[in-house]
Motif scaffolding. Structure first.
Motif, PDB file in Angstrom:
ATOM      1  N   THR A  80     -13.800   0.876   7.576  1.00 40.27           N
ATOM      2  CA  THR A  80     -14.498   0.789   6.300  1.00 40.27           C
ATOM      3  C   THR A  80     -14.496   2.172   5.663  1.00 40.27           C
ATOM      4  O   THR A  80     -14.256   3.187   6.326  1.00 40.27           O
ATOM      5  N   ARG A  81     -14.782   2.218   4.387  1.00 41.73           N
ATOM      6  CA  ARG A  81     -14.872   3.514   3.694  1.00 41.73           C
ATOM      7  C   ARG A  81     -15.981   4.365   4.322  1.00 41.73           C
ATOM      8  O   ARG A  81     -15.848   5.570   4.441  1.00 41.73           O
ATOM      9  N   VAL A 110       0.833  -1.209   0.000  1.00 45.32           N
ATOM     10  CA  VAL A 110       0.000   0.000   0.000  1.00 45.32           C
ATOM     11  C   VAL A 110       0.865   1.255   0.000  1.00 45.32           C
ATOM     12  O   VAL A 110       2.039   1.225   0.370  1.00 45.32           O
ATOM     13  N   GLY A 115     -10.515  -2.480  -0.198  1.00 42.48           N
ATOM     14  CA  GLY A 115     -11.276  -1.245  -0.090  1.00 42.48           C
ATOM     15  C   GLY A 115     -11.278  -0.629   1.291  1.00 42.48           C
ATOM     16  O   GLY A 115     -11.694   0.513   1.461  1.00 42.48           O
ATOM     17  N   GLU A 138      -5.200   2.977   1.365  1.00 40.31           N
ATOM     18  CA  GLU A 138      -6.304   2.157   0.885  1.00 40.31           C
ATOM     19  C   GLU A 138      -5.803   0.730   0.699  1.00 40.31           C
ATOM     20  O   GLU A 138      -4.789   0.495   0.047  1.00 40.31           O
ATOM     21  N   ILE A 146      -9.704   1.100   4.725  1.00 42.39           N
ATOM     22  CA  ILE A 146      -8.718   2.157   4.913  1.00 42.39           C
ATOM     23  C   ILE A 146      -7.923   1.856   6.176  1.00 42.39           C
ATOM     24  O   ILE A 146      -8.505   1.621   7.245  1.00 42.39           O
TER      25      ILE A 146
END
Length: 78
Positions: A57-58, A16, A39, A35, A41
């Motif tokens: 989570t996003r 990443v 998906g 990220e 974070i």
């Protein structure tokens, strides 16, 4: 391939790219985000790049950023 989990060593997240705010200062007071392939974070403290990574989570990151933009956390900083 690794299985990402909350609190894992950020050093295990080799694939990443970590990003930090342009407002960060040179003394290392930076929160960095990355990220993940699924998906999620990841968040880490730049002073401890091999320390734990917290995974969100996003939707969780979106809610936090919206709150920060709205000033909900302004009382926590000088």
């Amino acid at each position: 391939m690794y299985q990402a989990y909350n609190g894992m060593s950020a050093s295990l997240l080799r694939e990443v790219s970590w990003l930090k705010s342009r407002a960060s200062n040179p003394s290392g007071n930076c929160v960095e985000l990355a990220e993940l392939p699924d998906g999620a974070i990841a968040v880490r403290n730049s002073r401890f790049p091999d320390g734990p990574a917290l995974l969100y989570t996003r939707a969780e990151i979106d809610a936090f950023i919206r709150g920060a933009k709205d000033g909900e956390f302004d009382h926590m900083v000088s």
